[in-house]
Design an enzyme around this catalytic site. Structure first.
Site, mmCIF file in Angstrom:
data_model
loop_
_atom_site.group_PDB
_atom_site.id
_atom_site.type_symbol
_atom_site.label_atom_id
_atom_site.label_comp_id
_atom_site.label_asym_id
_atom_site.label_seq_id
_atom_site.Cartn_x
_atom_site.Cartn_y
_atom_site.Cartn_z
ATOM 1 C CB CYS A 195 -12.029 5.017 37.266
ATOM 2 S SG CYS A 195 -13.436 5.266 38.313
ATOM 3 N NE ARG A 248 -10.020 4.752 31.569
ATOM 4 C CZ ARG A 248 -10.080 3.735 30.741
ATOM 5 N NH1 ARG A 248 -9.592 3.836 29.533
ATOM 6 N NH2 ARG A 248 -10.622 2.596 31.104
ATOM 7 C CD1 TRP A 302 -18.129 9.448 35.345
ATOM 8 C CD2 TRP A 302 -18.765 7.392 35.934
ATOM 9 N NE1 TRP A 302 -19.452 9.298 35.006
ATOM 10 C CE2 TRP A 302 -19.869 8.051 35.353
ATOM 11 C CE3 TRP A 302 -18.925 6.076 36.386
ATOM 12 C CZ2 TRP A 302 -21.108 7.439 35.203
ATOM 13 C CZ3 TRP A 302 -20.164 5.462 36.240
ATOM 14 C CH2 TRP A 302 -21.238 6.155 35.652
ATOM 15 N N GLY A 320 -13.489 0.005 37.998
ATOM 16 C CA GLY A 320 -14.449 -1.094 37.827
ATOM 17 C C GLY A 320 -15.410 -1.138 38.999
ATOM 18 C CD GLU A 335 -24.188 11.540 17.407
ATOM 19 O OE1 GLU A 335 -24.768 10.589 17.951
ATOM 20 O OE2 GLU A 335 -23.093 11.980 17.808
ATOM 21 C CE LYS A 392 -22.456 14.221 20.502
ATOM 22 N NZ LYS A 392 -22.084 12.977 19.938
ATOM 23 C CD GLU A 403 -22.694 13.547 24.709
ATOM 24 O OE1 GLU A 403 -22.302 12.733 25.549
ATOM 25 O OE2 GLU A 403 -22.470 13.424 23.495
ATOM 26 C CG HIS A 441 -48.260 7.520 15.072
ATOM 27 N ND1 HIS A 441 -49.489 7.059 14.646
ATOM 28 C CD2 HIS A 441 -47.481 7.577 13.964
ATOM 29 C CE1 HIS A 441 -49.441 6.838 13.335
ATOM 30 N NE2 HIS A 441 -48.233 7.141 12.900
ATOM 31 C CE LYS A 481 -14.070 10.415 23.366
ATOM 32 N NZ LYS A 481 -15.398 10.755 22.841
HETATM 33 O O1 M6R Z 1 -16.477 4.389 22.914
HETATM 34 P P1 M6R Z 1 -17.841 4.065 22.390
HETATM 35 O O2 M6R Z 1 -18.066 4.515 21.002
HETATM 36 O O3 M6R Z 1 -18.173 2.604 22.551
HETATM 37 O O4 M6R Z 1 -18.814 4.869 23.323
HETATM 38 C C1 M6R Z 1 -20.204 4.720 23.233
HETATM 39 C C2 M6R Z 1 -20.934 5.831 23.952
HETATM 40 O O5 M6R Z 1 -20.620 5.817 25.305
HETATM 41 C C3 M6R Z 1 -20.571 7.211 23.372
HETATM 42 O O6 M6R Z 1 -20.854 7.285 22.007
HETATM 43 C C4 M6R Z 1 -21.365 8.310 24.094
HETATM 44 O O7 M6R Z 1 -22.716 8.193 23.811
HETATM 45 C C5 M6R Z 1 -20.820 9.687 23.692
HETATM 46 N N1 M6R Z 1 -20.646 10.494 24.856
HETATM 47 C C6 M6R Z 1 -21.706 10.402 22.740
HETATM 48 O O8 M6R Z 1 -21.252 11.677 22.437
#
Ligand code: M6R
Length: 578
Positions: A2, A28, A70, A97, A457, A461, A464, A480, A573
């Protein structure tokens, strides 16, 4: 999550301009939005802020608060969008929050006849203020209401006909921007930066009373306090119309990272490296992509014979007994506002550990609460999927590794290889692969050692933004159990580096023998590959070359599936809730 903004002007301020300010916080949260004014107007919408613009004519107001949401409590709907109002529709609040004791407060208020319109935790704040406003002025009523809240909050409250904003923060950021005959307040400087360079960062429990030309701060615990004005001169990045999405813009500008990260930070890198060298215990603390970068750091330190341990920030409290005054915590975060990370470093601080952070957002809470920090200096990242900041984190660890190893390095060389990877023909080739993968339900990704970081990683990607299930494994671990899921045409992306090449290839052959399709991401070809994504050769830097084609692949998969990669469903984000 938010984003909130507030403006108090001596003159009327255009609502559309306020919404532009809010738009800079859309990363946000973007499931609904709204604004309220001191004239008593309120408007809300479901979806992105764009939808709110349609509801505004040429409206202006002296005092405006606005919110982009959010959802945490209550589904996505207009009634749950902020601002929330009291029973008389005269007091408006926006909140970022979670109010943990909202049920208790709701019952307290219901007994006193208050009527609730939403399913949110936030609405209780407006009614609490209303309740106390019966016998106190607005400011006092806000203070009394705020002191009853448990949880994390950044709140702005206004009242019809009253030309001030009253706000508070606890564990959610709030920053004031000082203008001429107008003051601003927002979740982060990014919203305000086009209007001023003078900022005041609020501390936990700071209550602010904001007027067009006066700023009063009282701390709920300490009474009257003075917070310094900080001058911040950050360049604003202009919109780049050559790109359809922030994500692809951010992918395509990754070569620039190498120009700034070390040049602007040489001294800091040496100090950071020195602290690593002299620490008895080292823990990395991070979430998401930043956690993956931390795993890379962990592998590199292991190569140097330095023991460290990456711990997911949200799990950190379970390891707190391992932490003491001789511990170095390396906190890695793009935003510097991730609640889990902040929570972890606060636990570590209470055990007297030292906190060194690698962070992108200047002025963020993590930066401010760290004993020492390294800035990534790669500009704002707006796409929800971390791309250039992940590469910057890898680069930061790569530089630290080289310094600790006393080895020369050339970032110019890395830059050239990254530029090559971003070329048109490379992107066209990946586009063809995305055609094959877009219909798949599952993708597996494997790598060993530092190449495992790329697998992790890349899987994140893909998941998400394309919503395809993607799962990463250390290559040797597949046999395993998970090998049972491999059948004809199941795609498996294999990341190779010189050090782990032979063993990883054996694992790729095991997948191929069960009918899997092998996509190799590697500097060298092998008959096991059905598709070969050729990347430049490298040693420890190879992870950077492995991940860039995967970022492009994830982006293209999202586009082909009709998803907006900048605004993936259910995500935001900056994750400011635990
Ligand atoms: O701002 P931060 O690096 O602390 O954020 C951590 C994760 O929320 C962030 O990396 C999230 O996993 C991304 N959306 C990945 O692309």
């Amino acid at each position: 999550m938010c984003g909130i903004i507030g403006i108090v002007g001596k003159q009327d301020f255009e609502i559309k301009e306020a919404l532009k300010m809010l738009k800079r916080l859309e990363y946000r949260g973007y499931d609904s939005a709204g604004y309220g004014t001191s004239s008593g107007n309120i408007a809300k919408c479901v979806g992105k802020i764009e939808n709110l613009f349609e509801k505004v004519n040429n409206e202006k107001a002296r005092v405006i608060i606005a919110h982009t949401r959010w959802a945490t409590h209550g589904n996505v709907s207009e009634k749950n969008a902020h601002p929330h109002a009291d029973c008389k529709n005269e007091i408006f609040i926006v909140h970022n929050g979670i109010i943990e004791n909202f049920l208790e407060l709701k019952n307290f208020l219901k007994e006193r006849g208050h009527y609730f319109r939403s399913d949110t935790d936030s609405e209780v704040i407006a009614h609490l203020i209303e309740e106390f406003n019966k016998e106190n002025n607005f400011e006092e009523a806000c203070k009394k209401a705020f002191s009853m809240l448990k949880g994390s909050f950044a709140i702005l409250a206004i009242k019809k006909g009253y030309e001030k904003i009253v706000g508070i923060r606890k564990d959610s950021p709030l920053v004031v921007g000082i203008g001429k005959n107008v003051n601003y307040i927002a979740s982060d400087i990014y919203a305000i930066i086009p209007y001023t360079k003078n900022f005041i960062f609020l501390h936990n429990y700071d209550i602010i009373i904001l007027d067009s030309n006066s700023i009063r701060i009282e701390n709920l615990k300490e009474g009257k306090v003075k917070r310094p004005i900080e001058k911040i001169d950050v360049e604003i990045e202009e919109e780049d119309n050559n790109f359809h999405h922030y994500m692809i813009k951010e992918i395509m500008e990754q070569h620039k990272i190498f120009d700034y990260i070390f040049e602007k930070n040489k001294e800091n890198f040496l100090i950071f490296a020195d602290r690593i060298r002299n620490s008895k215990k080292i823990f990395f603390v991070a979430a998401g992509s930043s956690f993956h970068a931390s795993i890379y750091g962990y592998y590199l330190l292991a190569k140097l014979g330095i023991y460290s341990q990456p711990i997911l920030a949200s799990e950190f409290k379970n390891f707190k007994n391992l932490v003491d005054k001789d511990t170095l915590i390396i906190a890695v975060s793009q935003s510097g506002e991730t609640a889990d990370v902040l929570d972890a470093i606060r636990i570590a601080k209470s055990m007297n550990s030292k906190i060194y952070s690698i962070v992108n957002v200047y002025g963020s809470t993590l930066m401010r609460e760290s004993d020492y920090y390294l800035l990534m200096n790669c500009g704002f990242e707006r796409g929800v999927a971390a791309t250039k900041t992940f590469t910057a984190q890898l680069t930061a660890f790569y530089i630290l590794y080289k310094i600790l190893k006393n080895e020369e390095f050339s970032l110019e060389e890395l830059r050239a290889k990254v530029l090559d990877l971003l070329g048109k023909s490379r992107r066209e080739f990946i586009d063809k692969i995305s055609e094959v993968l877009k219909e798949k339900q599952h993708i597996f990704l494997i790598g060993r050692g530092i190449s495992y970081v790329s697998a992790l990683e890349a899987a994140l990607k893909i998941k998400e933004i394309s919503y395809i299930h993607a799962e990463a494994f250390p290559a040797g671990e597949l046999k395993h159990g998970t090998l049972a899921l491999i059948e004809k045409d199941v795609p498996c992306i294999v990341f190779l580096d010189e050090e782990n090449k032979d063993e990883t290839l054996s694992n790729a052959y095991e997948v191929k023998a069960r009918g899997g399709t092998i996509i190799g991401v590697s500097p060298f070809n092998d008959p096991v590959f059905d598709i070969w994504i050729k990347i430049p050769d490298g040693r420890e830097d190879i992870v950077i070359y492995q991940i860039i084609p995967m970022q492009i692949l994830a982006y293209l998969l999202a586009i082909k599936k009709g998803n907006n990669p900048d605004y993936p469903r259910n995500l935001a984000k900056c994750v400011t809730v635990k």
